[in-house]
Motif scaffolding. Structure first.
Motif, short mmCIF file in Angstrom:
data_model
loop_
_atom_site.label_atom_id
_atom_site.label_comp_id
_atom_site.label_asym_id
_atom_site.label_seq_id
_atom_site.Cartn_x
_atom_site.Cartn_y
_atom_site.Cartn_z
N SER A 74 0.74 -1.15 0.00
CA SER A 74 -0.20 0.08 -0.15
C SER A 74 0.99 1.19 0.04
O SER A 74 0.24 2.23 -0.07
CB SER A 74 -0.89 0.09 0.97
OG SER A 74 -0.21 0.15 2.44
N ARG A 75 2.10 1.17 0.41
CA ARG A 75 3.19 2.35 0.36
C ARG A 75 4.01 2.25 -0.84
O ARG A 75 4.39 3.47 -1.13
CB ARG A 75 3.93 2.18 1.78
CG ARG A 75 2.99 2.44 2.94
CD ARG A 75 3.99 2.31 4.32
NE ARG A 75 4.90 1.26 4.25
CZ ARG A 75 4.98 0.26 5.07
NH1 ARG A 75 3.57 -0.16 5.32
NH2 ARG A 75 5.76 -0.59 4.83
N LEU A 76 4.51 1.21 -1.13
CA LEU A 76 5.43 1.05 -2.21
C LEU A 76 4.98 0.36 -3.36
O LEU A 76 4.22 -0.73 -3.04
CB LEU A 76 6.59 0.61 -1.79
CG LEU A 76 7.48 1.06 -0.55
CD1 LEU A 76 8.39 0.38 0.12
CD2 LEU A 76 8.06 2.40 -0.74
N SER A 77 5.52 0.68 -4.63
CA SER A 77 5.04 -0.26 -5.77
C SER A 77 6.22 -1.57 -5.96
O SER A 77 7.11 -1.46 -5.04
CB SER A 77 5.46 0.52 -6.96
OG SER A 77 6.78 0.58 -7.37
N LYS A 78 6.01 -2.33 -6.84
CA LYS A 78 6.73 -3.68 -7.09
C LYS A 78 7.97 -3.15 -7.49
O LYS A 78 9.25 -3.67 -6.61
CB LYS A 78 6.29 -4.48 -8.19
CG LYS A 78 7.08 -5.46 -8.39
CD LYS A 78 6.88 -6.14 -9.87
CE LYS A 78 7.89 -6.95 -10.05
NZ LYS A 78 9.14 -6.73 -10.86
N ASP A 79 8.16 -2.25 -8.22
CA ASP A 79 9.61 -1.66 -8.53
C ASP A 79 10.39 -1.17 -7.44
O ASP A 79 11.50 -1.14 -7.22
CB ASP A 79 9.58 -0.79 -9.79
CG ASP A 79 9.09 -1.24 -10.85
OD1 ASP A 79 9.40 -2.44 -11.29
OD2 ASP A 79 8.56 -0.67 -11.82
N GLU A 80 9.63 -0.40 -6.61
CA GLU A 80 10.34 0.27 -5.26
C GLU A 80 10.76 -0.64 -4.42
O GLU A 80 11.72 -0.36 -3.83
CB GLU A 80 9.15 1.28 -4.52
CG GLU A 80 8.96 2.54 -5.62
CD GLU A 80 8.01 3.49 -5.01
OE1 GLU A 80 7.93 4.67 -5.21
OE2 GLU A 80 6.97 2.81 -4.55
#
Length: 113
Positions: A74-80
């Motif tokens: 919910s805070r970070l994307s897969k890439d992040e």
């Protein structure tokens, strides 16, 4: 003052030991014949996480030495998430998981919202 330094030294040592490191003792071993990874049954993200990450983030993702990541998606994307896995962050060392395994774990973690 000495007690504080001793506590800091012991705590830091414990955290670094728990998170492990890159064990190069396997560098001279032959790769698996079928070119599949030998970690966690050839790529199951939850198993990779359990083997490589749960010592710091706990099996249930609620944290321990490392932060709580139960809702990291919910805070970070897969890439992040993948970038953090590959490069490390804070007390987390880089390179604990690499390549396709890092991508699979990042995708799995990004679904935790």
């Amino acid at each position: 003052m000495k007690k504080k330094w001793l506590a800091l030294l012991l705590g830091t040592s414990l955290a670094l030991t728990a998170c492990g490191g890159n064990d190069d003792n396997n560098a001279d071993k032959e790769p698996a014949e079928n070119n599949e990874t030998t970690t966690a049954g050839a790529g199951d993200a939850a198993k990779i996480y359990e083997n490589k990450c749960s010592s710091c983030h706990a099996v249930n993702l609620e944290g321990g030495v490392g932060p709580n990541i139960t809702e990291v998606g919910s805070r970070l994307s897969k890439d992040e998430i993948e970038e953090i896995i590959l490069k490390g962050q804070g007390g987390m060392p880089k390179g604990i998981i690499l390549g396709d395994e890092a991508s699979k774990v990042a995708e799995w973690l990004s679904e935790h919202k």
